[in-house]
Design a protein around this motif. Structure first.
Motif, short mmCIF file in Angstrom:
data_model
loop_
_atom_site.label_atom_id
_atom_site.label_comp_id
_atom_site.label_asym_id
_atom_site.label_seq_id
_atom_site.Cartn_x
_atom_site.Cartn_y
_atom_site.Cartn_z
N ALA A 33 0.72 -0.69 0.34
CA ALA A 33 -0.05 -0.07 0.17
C ALA A 33 0.93 0.95 -0.25
N GLU A 34 0.88 2.41 -0.31
CA GLU A 34 1.51 3.23 -0.71
C GLU A 34 1.29 4.32 0.64
N ASP A 35 0.42 4.52 1.37
CA ASP A 35 0.05 5.51 2.06
C ASP A 35 -0.94 4.78 3.16
N GLY A 36 -1.22 5.43 4.14
CA GLY A 36 -1.97 5.16 5.26
C GLY A 36 -3.29 4.58 4.63
N ALA A 37 -4.29 5.44 4.45
CA ALA A 37 -5.63 5.18 3.49
C ALA A 37 -5.50 4.29 2.58
N ALA A 38 -4.32 4.15 1.96
CA ALA A 38 -4.61 2.75 1.02
C ALA A 38 -4.73 1.01 2.30
N ALA A 39 -3.87 1.60 3.22
CA ALA A 39 -3.45 0.41 3.81
C ALA A 39 -4.97 0.27 4.73
N LEU A 40 -5.05 1.54 4.86
CA LEU A 40 -6.43 0.94 5.94
C LEU A 40 -8.05 0.87 5.14
N GLU A 41 -7.82 1.02 3.79
CA GLU A 41 -9.03 -0.23 2.74
C GLU A 41 -8.07 -1.66 2.60
N GLN A 42 -7.12 -2.15 2.05
CA GLN A 42 -6.82 -3.17 1.98
C GLN A 42 -7.45 -4.30 3.30
N VAL A 43 -7.44 -3.86 4.39
CA VAL A 43 -7.05 -4.69 5.08
C VAL A 43 -8.74 -5.30 6.00
N GLN A 44 -9.57 -4.63 4.64
CA GLN A 44 -10.84 -4.49 5.03
C GLN A 44 -11.26 -6.01 4.08
N TYR A 45 -10.18 -6.22 3.41
CA TYR A 45 -10.31 -7.10 2.44
C TYR A 45 -9.22 -8.84 2.74
N ILE A 46 -8.20 -8.21 3.33
CA ILE A 46 -7.24 -9.77 3.66
C ILE A 46 -6.79 -8.76 5.31
N LYS A 47 -7.06 -9.96 5.81
CA LYS A 47 -6.33 -9.48 7.30
C LYS A 47 -5.10 -10.21 6.99
N PRO A 48 -4.05 -9.18 6.71
CA PRO A 48 -2.06 -9.66 7.13
C PRO A 48 -2.13 -10.35 7.88
N ASP A 49 -1.10 -10.62 8.44
CA ASP A 49 -0.34 -11.90 9.71
C ASP A 49 0.09 -10.09 10.25
N LEU A 50 0.64 -9.22 9.42
CA LEU A 50 1.60 -8.24 10.23
C LEU A 50 1.96 -7.39 9.22
N ILE A 51 1.70 -5.99 9.68
CA ILE A 51 2.37 -5.22 9.12
C ILE A 51 3.49 -4.48 9.18
N LEU B 126 4.77 -0.58 8.62
CA LEU B 126 4.52 0.53 8.29
C LEU B 126 4.68 1.41 8.75
N ASP B 127 5.49 2.93 7.38
CA ASP B 127 6.43 3.71 7.09
C ASP B 127 5.38 4.50 8.19
N VAL B 128 6.43 5.73 8.69
CA VAL B 128 5.58 6.64 9.77
C VAL B 128 5.25 7.97 8.89
N MET B 129 6.10 8.33 7.69
CA MET B 129 6.41 9.78 7.29
C MET B 129 5.18 9.50 6.36
N MET B 130 3.85 9.53 6.09
CA MET B 130 2.97 9.59 4.14
C MET B 130 2.51 10.07 4.48
N PRO B 131 1.83 11.21 2.59
CA PRO B 131 1.19 11.86 2.82
C PRO B 131 -0.46 11.35 3.46
N ARG B 132 -1.13 11.80 3.50
CA ARG B 132 -2.95 11.57 3.33
C ARG B 132 -2.77 10.85 5.38
N VAL B 133 -3.11 10.10 5.23
CA VAL B 133 -3.00 9.22 6.07
C VAL B 133 -1.90 8.93 6.83
N ASP B 134 -0.91 9.51 7.79
CA ASP B 134 0.29 8.51 8.66
C ASP B 134 -0.01 7.22 8.66
N GLY B 135 1.61 7.11 9.47
CA GLY B 135 1.11 6.07 9.86
C GLY B 135 1.19 5.85 11.21
N PHE B 136 1.04 6.88 11.75
CA PHE B 136 0.56 7.49 13.57
C PHE B 136 -1.31 7.00 13.74
#
Length: 433
Positions: free
Chosen positions: A56-74, A76-86
């Motif tokens: 996923a290219e940023d936090g928003a895309a990651a939040l969308e992906q986990v709704q479909y596939i639950k990974p075993d571990l993430i 996560l970069d901290v400094m990202m546009p739109r939705v950061d890691g925190f």
């Protein structure tokens, strides 16, 4: 729905990827990184280690992906546009469906404040850029293993909780059954007691006279005269049976308020059966052991005569009183003597003896019968254990178990010594009043 995105491996002069593979290649990792170069390096390291990868290219895309596939571990970069890691971490941990996924932060920031912030939000670890292959693999494997163990523990806890609930349901069913059985047993015994007490209170009955119908000439031809002493013994026996039935009701209803004393058989030497074995409700008071012995022998007289058993009693009236429940001790003696009668040939000799030692009364019931095979002796006090001689007598194997429970509830111990073809000795102790 997102798919596994294959990213062409990017070359890096400074990167050396060790040939390390994991024992669980089915783990799925989600890589959240907005920098294509860093993402390519990370992908190459983990793909070489045979993990299944989502990106996923940023936090928003990651939040969308986990709704479909639950990974075993993430990761996560901290400094990202739109939705950061925190913020992404905070939202993932707020969602019950994703809150258990371990998150490892990645950042070029080396400030301890940022690390503490990430960990306080629910992150399990922190990787500082530039990324080192060995460090990434080591941290990922450690947290995957911890997460796997945690899920196994949760599954075991859930299974244990299910088993506890099932056991509680079984116990409730058993309590209802025992109350129903006790009730059904209580009614005929109560009716018999009323008849016996009515006969005993008859004005026509003298202390030594036979109790017979008032008008013999109008009585049925098969009427039988019964002596007062026999009626008194029948009355005592029926009353004792009623007391035992009432004790069953007390045990399985959990009502101990009316009991004179409540003692739980929790000694480590007692077999744990059932899993939550009901506690014994004892009505203890000072009593003469010799009186209990005499009462049991009188009640067993027909059985003693049937099997031609010779019984010798060596219990002095001068022995100190014991602190016990007369009905429960009667139950112990009846079980032990009945076993000696039914598991041995006719003509067996049975001896009952007792002597005071320190603050206990030591009691013995000895027979010269067949004895008990050595391989059966260690289990005889456990529930539903029946010896090889059980075919000659009815029973479900609870007699000796109950004896041990009763003696232990009194604060005593019970043991057996037996030699095949020579006989058996049961020895138990009771506290002196």
């Amino acid at each position: 729905m997102p798919s596994l995105l294959p990213i062409p491996p990017m070359k890096s002069k400074d990167l050396t990827t060790p040939a390390i593979s994991v024992s669980h290649p089915t783990y799925t990792l989600l890589l959240v990184e907005d920098n294509p170069t860093n993402l390519g390096v990370l992908f190459e390291i983990l793909n070489h280690a045979e993990f299944r990868l989502l990106v996923a290219e940023d936090g928003a895309a990651a939040l969308e992906q986990v709704q479909y596939i639950k990974p075993d571990l993430i990761l996560l970069d901290v400094m990202m546009p739109r939705v950061d890691g925190f913020e992404a971490c905070q939202r993932l941990k707020a969602d019950p469906g994703t809150q258990d996924i371990p998150i490892i932060f990645m950042s070029a920031l080396n400030d301890s404040v940022d690390k503490i912030k990430g960990l306080s939000m629910g992150g399990v670890d922190y990787i500082t850029k530039p990324i080192q292959a060995e460090e990434v693999l080591a941290r990922v494997r450690v947290h995957l293993k911890l997460h796997t163990l945690q899920k196994q523990l949760q599954a075991q806890n859930q299974q244990l909780q299910t088993e506890i609930e099932e056991r509680q349901q079984v116990e409730r069913s058993l309590q209802l059954m025992m109350r129903a059985v006790s009730h059904d047993l209580k009614n005929p015994v109560t009716g018999m007691l009323m008849v016996l007490q009515s006969l005993l209170s008859s004005d026509a009955a003298s202390p030594d006279a036979d109790i017979a119908p008032e008008a013999p000439d109008t009585s049925p031809p098969d009427s039988v005269a019964v002596s007062r002493s026999i009626l008194e013994r029948m009355n005592e026996s029926a009353q004792r049976q009623l007391n035992l039935i009432n004790s069953l009701l007390d045990i399985h209803s959990g009502n101990h308020d009316s009991a004179a004393e409540f003692l739980s058989s929790t000694s480590s030497s007692i077999p744990e059966f059932p899993a939550s074995a009901p506690s014994l409700v004892l009505h203890r008071k000072p009593l003469h052991f010799q009186t209990v012995v005499t009462s049991v022998i009188e009640d067993l007289e027909p059985l003693l005569n049937k099997y031609q058993v010779q019984i010798r009693v060596q219990v002095s009236e001068t022995l100190p009183q014991v602190l016990g429940d007369a009905d429960q001790l009667w139950r112990v003696l009846e079980n032990l003597i009945t076993n000696a009668i039914k598991h041995n040939p006719p003509g067996t000799e049975v001896a009952i003896a007792a002597q005071a030692q320190s603050s206990f009364l030591h009691c013995w019931i000895k027979d010269n019968g067949n004895g008990i095979p050595l391989n059966e002796q260690p289990q005889l006090f456990e529930a539903y254990q029946r010896g090889s001689a059980h075919r000659r007598s009815p029973g479900i194997g609870l007699g000796l178990y109950l004896c041990r429970q009763i003696i232990a509830a009194h604060g005593g111990t019970i043991e057996l010594q037996s030699v095949p073809d020579q006989g058996t000795i049961f020895e138990f102790t009771l506290p002196v009043a």
